[in-house]
Design a protein around this motif. Sequence first.
Motif, PDB file in Angstrom:
ATOM      1  N   PHE A  86       0.783  -1.249   0.000  1.00  0.00           N
ATOM      2  CA  PHE A  86       0.000   0.000   0.000  1.00  0.00           C
ATOM      3  C   PHE A  86       0.813   1.297   0.000  1.00  0.00           C
ATOM      4  O   PHE A  86       0.326   2.311  -0.472  1.00  0.00           O
ATOM      5  CB  PHE A  86      -0.937   0.022   1.220  1.00  0.00           C
ATOM      6  N   ARG A  89       3.974   2.050  -3.768  1.00  0.00           N
ATOM      7  CA  ARG A  89       3.613   2.577  -5.096  1.00  0.00           C
ATOM      8  C   ARG A  89       3.189   4.047  -5.050  1.00  0.00           C
ATOM      9  O   ARG A  89       3.670   4.848  -5.855  1.00  0.00           O
ATOM     10  CB  ARG A  89       2.576   1.694  -5.769  1.00  0.00           C
ATOM     11  N   GLU A  93       5.233   7.017  -6.882  1.00  0.00           N
ATOM     12  CA  GLU A  93       4.569   7.883  -7.854  1.00  0.00           C
ATOM     13  C   GLU A  93       4.769   9.364  -7.493  1.00  0.00           C
ATOM     14  O   GLU A  93       5.134  10.174  -8.332  1.00  0.00           O
ATOM     15  CB  GLU A  93       3.074   7.537  -7.915  1.00  0.00           C
ATOM     16  N   GLY A 262       6.729   0.447 -11.035  1.00  0.00           N
ATOM     17  CA  GLY A 262       5.731  -0.226 -10.197  1.00  0.00           C
ATOM     18  C   GLY A 262       5.788  -1.749 -10.299  1.00  0.00           C
ATOM     19  O   GLY A 262       5.489  -2.441  -9.321  1.00  0.00           O
ATOM     20  N   ASP A 263       6.160  -2.267 -11.450  1.00  0.00           N
ATOM     21  CA  ASP A 263       6.260  -3.726 -11.604  1.00  0.00           C
ATOM     22  C   ASP A 263       7.333  -4.289 -10.668  1.00  0.00           C
ATOM     23  O   ASP A 263       7.155  -5.336 -10.049  1.00  0.00           O
ATOM     24  CB  ASP A 263       6.633  -4.092 -13.046  1.00  0.00           C
ATOM     25  N   ASP A 478      -5.263  12.422  -8.667  1.00  0.00           N
ATOM     26  CA  ASP A 478      -4.551  12.066  -9.895  1.00  0.00           C
ATOM     27  C   ASP A 478      -3.565  10.923  -9.657  1.00  0.00           C
ATOM     28  O   ASP A 478      -3.427  10.011 -10.475  1.00  0.00           O
ATOM     29  CB  ASP A 478      -3.804  13.298 -10.418  1.00  0.00           C
ATOM     30  N   THR A 482      -3.684   7.335 -11.467  1.00  0.00           N
ATOM     31  CA  THR A 482      -2.509   6.793 -12.158  1.00  0.00           C
ATOM     32  C   THR A 482      -2.189   5.388 -11.639  1.00  0.00           C
ATOM     33  O   THR A 482      -1.899   4.472 -12.407  1.00  0.00           O
ATOM     34  CB  THR A 482      -1.296   7.707 -11.938  1.00  0.00           C
ATOM     35  N   LEU A 483      -2.272   5.230 -10.335  1.00  0.00           N
ATOM     36  CA  LEU A 483      -1.939   3.923  -9.756  1.00  0.00           C
ATOM     37  C   LEU A 483      -2.976   2.869 -10.126  1.00  0.00           C
ATOM     38  O   LEU A 483      -2.665   1.688 -10.210  1.00  0.00           O
ATOM     39  CB  LEU A 483      -1.819   4.030  -8.232  1.00  0.00           C
ATOM     40  N   GLY A 485      -4.194   2.769 -12.932  1.00  0.00           N
ATOM     41  CA  GLY A 485      -3.900   2.455 -14.323  1.00  0.00           C
ATOM     42  C   GLY A 485      -4.837   3.095 -15.306  1.00  0.00           C
ATOM     43  O   GLY A 485      -4.986   2.656 -16.438  1.00  0.00           O
ATOM     44  N   ARG A 486      -5.509   4.193 -14.876  1.00  0.00           N
ATOM     45  CA  ARG A 486      -6.350   4.888 -15.843  1.00  0.00           C
ATOM     46  C   ARG A 486      -6.244   6.394 -15.632  1.00  0.00           C
ATOM     47  O   ARG A 486      -5.843   6.879 -14.569  1.00  0.00           O
ATOM     48  CB  ARG A 486      -7.794   4.440 -15.733  1.00  0.00           C
ATOM     49  N   ALA A 487      -6.639   7.121 -16.674  1.00  0.00           N
ATOM     50  CA  ALA A 487      -6.543   8.570 -16.619  1.00  0.00           C
ATOM     51  C   ALA A 487      -7.516   9.121 -15.600  1.00  0.00           C
ATOM     52  O   ALA A 487      -8.596   8.605 -15.396  1.00  0.00           O
ATOM     53  CB  ALA A 487      -6.852   9.170 -17.993  1.00  0.00           C
ATOM     54  N   SER A 488      -7.095  10.187 -14.910  1.00  0.00           N
ATOM     55  CA  SER A 488      -7.989  10.806 -13.944  1.00  0.00           C
ATOM     56  C   SER A 488      -8.972  11.727 -14.644  1.00  0.00           C
ATOM     57  O   SER A 488      -8.769  12.141 -15.769  1.00  0.00           O
ATOM     58  CB  SER A 488      -7.167  11.611 -12.950  1.00  0.00           C
TER      59      SER A 488
END
Lengths: 492, 73
Positions: A86, A89, A93, A262-263, A478, A482-483, A485-488
Amino acid sequence: MALVLAAYFAVLVAIGWWANRDTRSVAGFYVADKKLPSWVIAFSSNTTGESGWLLLGLTGMGYLVGFHALWIVLGEVLGVAVAWAFVARPFKEYTDRYDSITVPDYLSDRFLDRNHTLRLLSAAIILSMVGAYTAAQLTASGKAFSSFLGISYGSGVWIGAVVIVLYTSVGGFKAVAYSDLVQGILMFFSLLILPIVGIRAVGGWGELMSGIREVDVSLLQPMGDLGLSVGGLISALGFAGIGLAFLGAPQLLTRFMSARDGDQIAEAGVIAVLCIIVFDVGAVLTGIAGRFLFPGLEDPETILPVMAAELFPPVLAGVVLVVVLAAIMSTVDSLLILASSAVVRDVIQKILDPDLSDRQLSAIGKGLTVVIGVVGLLTALTEARMIFWFVLFAWSGLASAFTPVILCSLFWDRTTKEGAVWGMLAGFLTTVVWVLVFKERFYELYEMIPGFTAGFVVTVAVSLWTRPPDGAAAELKDVRATLRGRASVPSP
Amino acid sequence: MMLLGLPVETWLLLAVATVPGFVLVVRAHRAQRRRRSGRSADPGGGGEGPAGPGLGADVRKARDERTSGPDRV
C-alpha cells in the motif's frame, strides 16, 4: 576463518568500485538513478531494517522468551507486507513526479515548504538518530569480532567501520543496495540453516518441544510467562509495534523511491515478505533451540556466537561471523547514505548553495559519508555500552517522527505542512520522553507505540485546524487514478 | 490442545504472523500484472511512468507549477 572474512570484504570493496561509475550525479549517488530491480530493493529494504539486532537481538529474544517472540514476527511481516502493498507505489509515484531523491525532498514538495522548515527538521532528526544508530551497530561489530575471533573490541570496531565507509563512500547508494543483496542472501540461507542445525543437534522437533517443556513450559506459550495479563498484552503489543517502522522509516522509503517502476515494486513485495518470514522465524527458532542446547547463558544475545562455535567447524563458524557482520554492515551503510543525503541534498543543495554542480555535490556527499562514519567510529570506540536497546530506540525515533506524517501525506489530502511539522516533533519527542520518564512505569511498553500514536494524533489534529496546500486534493486524486492504471477525471 | 508438541494457539499465532502478509503481497502483485496487461492493450491509456495524453493533464500542469521554484534542480 580469516580467509572467509577477507573474501567477504573483498567482494564488498569490489561492489563499491563497480558502482563508482554511476555516482557522478547526486541522484546517482543517493538513489542509484532510480533504476534498481526487484531483488535488489527487496533484500536491501529487509537487511537495512533488520541490522545486527536480527542475528544477535532476536535470537536472544527467542532464547529468553521462547515463542512469545513470534509477536515480533507478526509485527514485522505485516509491517513489510502493508508497506510494499500500500505505501510503496503511491510513494514512488509522488517522488517521481517531484523528482525527489530524499524523504525531506518529498515532504518539502508535498507541502510546498518554501521556508525549508520540514527539510531542516527532518535533517536534524535523521542526523541525531543516525549518529546513535551507527555507533550502536559499530559497537555490535566490535563485539562480534571480539567474541568470534578473540581480537580486541577496538580493532573490531575499526575493521567494521573502515570496510563500510570505503565501499559506501566510493560506490554510493548503488553499492549499498547491491552489497545489501549479497548480505541479505547470506542472512537468508544462514537463518534457514541455523535452526535446522540447532533442532538436529537437539535430536529432532519432538525432542526440542519436550525438552523446552521441561526447561520452562511458558516458553511454548504465545503469551509467555506473563499469560493473558496486562503485562503480557503490553509486551505483545510492544513486540508487534517494532514492525510499524517498515511503513515509513526514511531509510526504508528510499528503497521504494529507487525502484525502476511499479512492476519491480510489486515483485519486490513478494520477495521481501518471504525473506522477512525466513529471517524472523529462523532467528526465533535458533534462539529456542539454543535455550535447550546451552541453558544458563549470562547474556542471551551471545547465543548465536556460542552455537556457531560449538556446532560448526571453524570455517563455517567464520561464515556465521560474516553473516553477523553482513547484518550490521547492511544497516550502517544505508544509515550513512541517509545522513549524508540529508546534509548534501536537503541542506547544502536546497538551502545553502543551489548553484553547486552535480559533480561537486557528489564529491561533497562522498566526503561527508566518510565524516559521518568517523563520528560513529569515535563514538563506538569511547562508548562500548551502546547495544541493542539503543538500536530499538533509534529505530523508534526515526519511525515515530516520519511514519505517521508519511502515511497521512500519502492517503489524506487534508494533511497540512503545520500538521506534518508538529506531528514529526510530537512523534520524535514522545519517543525520547517515554524512554526517559514513562517506560519503566508502564510495563516497559516499547516507545514506538506511544511515539507513533502521538505523531499520528498530532498530525491529524493540527491538520484539521490549518489549511492544506493548494491543489493537494486534485493531486492525490490524480496519483490514485494513475496507480489504478487509468486517466484521472480533470478537476473543474 | 497440542499439535506436534506445541500448543495450538502458538501455531495460530505463527499462522496469523505469516499468512496474511504473504497473501497481501501476492494479491498486490497479481493486481499489478492485471494493470500492466490493461496498459499494454491500451498504450495511450495512462498508468505509471511518464504521462500519457489526457492523463490528468491539468492536474500535472498545476503540480509542476507548484513544485517548480528557484530551488528546483
